[in-house]
Design a protein around this motif. Structure first.
Motif, PDB file in Angstrom:
ATOM      1  N   ALA A   1      29.497  43.385 168.160  1.00  0.00           N
ATOM      2  CA  ALA A   1      30.535  42.872 167.993  1.00  0.00           C
ATOM      3  C   ALA A   1      30.666  41.292 167.566  1.00  0.00           C
ATOM      4  N   SER A   2      30.261  40.792 168.827  1.00  0.00           N
ATOM      5  CA  SER A   2      30.141  39.146 168.882  1.00  0.00           C
ATOM      6  C   SER A   2      29.244  38.752 167.748  1.00  0.00           C
ATOM      7  N   ARG A   3      27.967  39.442 167.632  1.00  0.00           N
ATOM      8  CA  ARG A   3      27.099  38.677 166.643  1.00  0.00           C
ATOM      9  C   ARG A   3      27.682  39.286 165.167  1.00  0.00           C
ATOM     10  N   MET A   4      28.604  40.135 164.998  1.00  0.00           N
ATOM     11  CA  MET A   4      29.229  40.591 163.599  1.00  0.00           C
ATOM     12  C   MET A   4      30.047  39.176 163.066  1.00  0.00           C
ATOM     13  N   GLU A   5      30.702  38.733 164.407  1.00  0.00           N
ATOM     14  CA  GLU A   5      31.467  37.480 164.066  1.00  0.00           C
ATOM     15  C   GLU A   5      30.805  36.232 163.790  1.00  0.00           C
ATOM     16  N   GLY A   6      29.560  36.159 164.696  1.00  0.00           N
ATOM     17  CA  GLY A   6      28.450  35.099 164.231  1.00  0.00           C
ATOM     18  C   GLY A   6      28.030  34.974 162.900  1.00  0.00           C
TER      19      GLY A   6
END
Length: 603
Positions: A466-471
């Protein structure tokens, strides 16, 4: 309370010096805490012993993992055995999952921070740890005070019960009893005449016994009033009068007025019978309840403070977190309790935050962040989510009911942000842009810590994704991306405006992750353009995957002619115009043959 200290441990002096500077900046205005340094595990244990001898309470230990001699996880275990209340943070970039897990379970690790650390992450983690540490100490002190007040009230109540029982002794021991009773006591005969009263009664009533006075004359003679009024207390309601009617009663709405004071009292009335069952006496016992009223007021005040502390604690431990653990209160939560559940994880981050804040003071930066977070929080709460933590300007939120809640919350956040930006029209207030990433998957939600300090945490690969999706929102110049795991769990995907943006390889995973853009919250013109070119964009993307650069370039060019502000189409068009490599021989080779084409690797 002892003085507080923080112990930092690393085998490299320059890291210790940097860490101390960071901590001094964090602690400068808020906490008076000593910062001690140690190069290696053995020196750390010596420093810990010296601090305890100097009556310091070590609130926090921050330790590296890889050190000569004693590694960080072994050091933290030994420190936990010596000082279990001390919070522990592992600060390293080389610790294995097994080492971190061992530190969490055996040393009750509070938090793990990667090295090199992010200043905001370190600052927030240390500040939150110290704040909660001090809040829990204060809560414990208040709880102890409340217990002492309740114990005092219980002792007083037991004394009252004992006195009532003693007052029912037989007539032959009445005078001996009266001499020893520590509360005011009067005795009426069966005619209602004042028969006897003890020294305490004389003190409270301000007069000795007056001969030939009946109970009906008591209110006027002894100045008996209803509390907080100018009305003499009705004689027929006095417990002594009602005792002559065979009733045992208690009142606490009466006060005796003397020249310079008002004495609130509580009165018990009891009839005394002879062997034939006839009432021969009425006994009334009364006491000054001024101190008890003060104690009750203090108990209510402490109870209110405890309630306010619990309400404040909910701002750090959301009630939804407690509900997922099937707990009614934070008091019921124990270290190590956890639950496994499928949830949707949302990360939101302010784009170009450094640029926005570079011309702000620290105070202005905090006000800016808090103003922004205040705007975003309702969008999460109103869609059945809760905020797990703030990491600087980043929001991490969890949704346990459905993936739709998370996506709707993300759209709502972007719409609220657009409205918020209309209020930022001054030259020094640039519009805010954010990136939101959402993923759905199984995770472990629970508590970690020690006996005196614990914290909520979420453990799962789904959180990292999920954090990487934001990135990736920054990579493609979009506002909201969701993984295919979230997409597949939507009740009706066509409720949203979406399009496929890429398929990315996830480090450690054999299958690629499809990434979808949800653009409901885009400005009307941009949104309409993306809807009109959705099929054309996705077909161009397929040609791009097949390395048919010409067809892909034509497709993305057509998208841009219709919708010039489509940043994702512009990025892909630029990639197709780089020198091309030979066509791959098989499907497994195709995605990696062309370096400029290579998708993002998600850690």
């Amino acid at each position: 309370m002892n003085r507080l200290a923080i112990l930092c441990v690393d085998d490299e002096q320059h890291i210790l010096d940097s860490l101390k500077i960071e901590l001094e900046r964090v602690l400068d205005r808020t906490y008076a805490i000593a910062i001690e340094l140690a190069q290696g595990g053995e020196e750390a244990l010596e420093v810990l012993e010296e601090l305890e001898e100097d009556e310091y309470e070590v609130a926090l230990v921050i330790s590296d993992y890889v050190m000569p001699g004693m590694k960080g996880d072994e050091l933290l275990k030994r420190i936990h055995a010596i000082s279990p209340k001390t919070l522990k943070i592992m600060l390293t970039g080389q610790a294995t999952v097994e080492a971190v897990g061992s530190a969490v379970n055996e040393a009750k690790l509070y938090r793990y921070i990667s090295k090199p650390w992010q200043s905001e992450d370190l600052s927030l983690t240390v500040s939150e740890a110290l704040h909660r540490y001090l809040q829990e100490q204060k809560l414990a002190e208040r709880h102890l005070q409340l217990q002492e007040v309740n114990q005092a009230l219980e002792v007083a109540n037991r004394k009252q019960i004992q006195l009532i029982a003693q007052l029912r002794d037989n007539e032959h021991r009445l005078q001996q009893f009266l001499d020893g009773v520590p509360v005011g006591t009067i005795v009426l005969d069966n005619r209602g005449m004042l028969y006897a009263l003890n020294a305490k009664a004389k003190e409270l009533m301000g007069k000795d016994r007056v001969p030939d006075v009946t109970v009906t004359q008591f209110p006027g003679l002894y100045q008996l009033y209803r509390v907080n009024s100018e009305e003499l207390y009705p004689s027929e309601n006095l417990p002594s009068y009602r005792a002559l009617q065979g009733e045992s009663t208690r009142i606490n709405d009466l006060e005796i007025r003397q020249e310079d004071r008002r004495i609130p009292i509580e009165v018990w009335g009891t009839p005394i019978y002879d062997t034939q069952g006839n009432i021969i006496y009425a006994i009334a016992a009364f006491q000054d309840i001024t101190e008890r009223q003060r104690a009750e007021a203090e108990r209510q005040r402490l109870t209110q403070e405890l309630l306010e502390l619990n309400q404040a604690n909910e701002r750090f431990v959301p009630k939804q977190f407690l509900q997922l653990l099937d707990k009614k209160s934070i008091v019921e939560v124990e270290v190590g309790e956890s639950v496994q559940q499928e949830m949707s994880i949302l990360f939101a981050n302010i784009c170009h935050f450094s640029t926005l804040s570079e011309n702000m003071t620290l105070d202005e930066t905090f006000k800016f962040i808090n103003s922004y977070l205040t705007q975003m929080e309702p969008a999460i709460l109103e869609h059945q989510g809760f905020i797990d933590k703030y990491i600087g300007d980043t929001i991490m939120a969890l949704f346990s009911h459905s993936a739709d809640d998370a996506v709707r919350a993300g759209v709502d956040m972007l719409q609220r942000l657009a409205q918020y930006n209309t209020t930022r029209q001054r030259r020094d207030r640039l519009p805010i842009q954010i990136g939101i990433g959402i993923n759905t998957g199984n995770l472990m939600l629970g508590t970690v810590g020690g006996r005196s300090r614990m914290d909520s945490t979420v453990i799962s690969d789904a959180v990292n994704l999920a954090s990487r999706m934001e990135g990736l929102t920054k990579t493609y110049g979009v506002s909201l991306l969701i993984s295919h795991e979230t997409f597949l769990r939507l009740s009706d995907p066509f409720e949203y405006d979406f399009r496929l943006v890429d398929r990315v390889a996830v480090k450690g995973k054999s299958n690629r992750v499809s990434v979808f853009e949800v653009f409901n919250a885009d400005p009307p013109e941009l949104r309409a353009g993306k809807l009109a070119t959705k099929t054309q964009f996705e077909q161009a993307l397929v040609n791009y995957y097949l390395q048919d650069w010409t067809a892909a370039a034509e497709g993305f060019s057509a998208c841009l002619q219709h919708n010039p502000r489509d940043r994702a189409a512009k990025i892909y068009l630029q990639r197709t115009q780089k020198p091309q490599s030979p066509s791959p021989q098989n499907e497994s080779e195709r995605p990696w043959m062309y370096p400029q084409w290579q998708p993002v690797i998600v850690n």
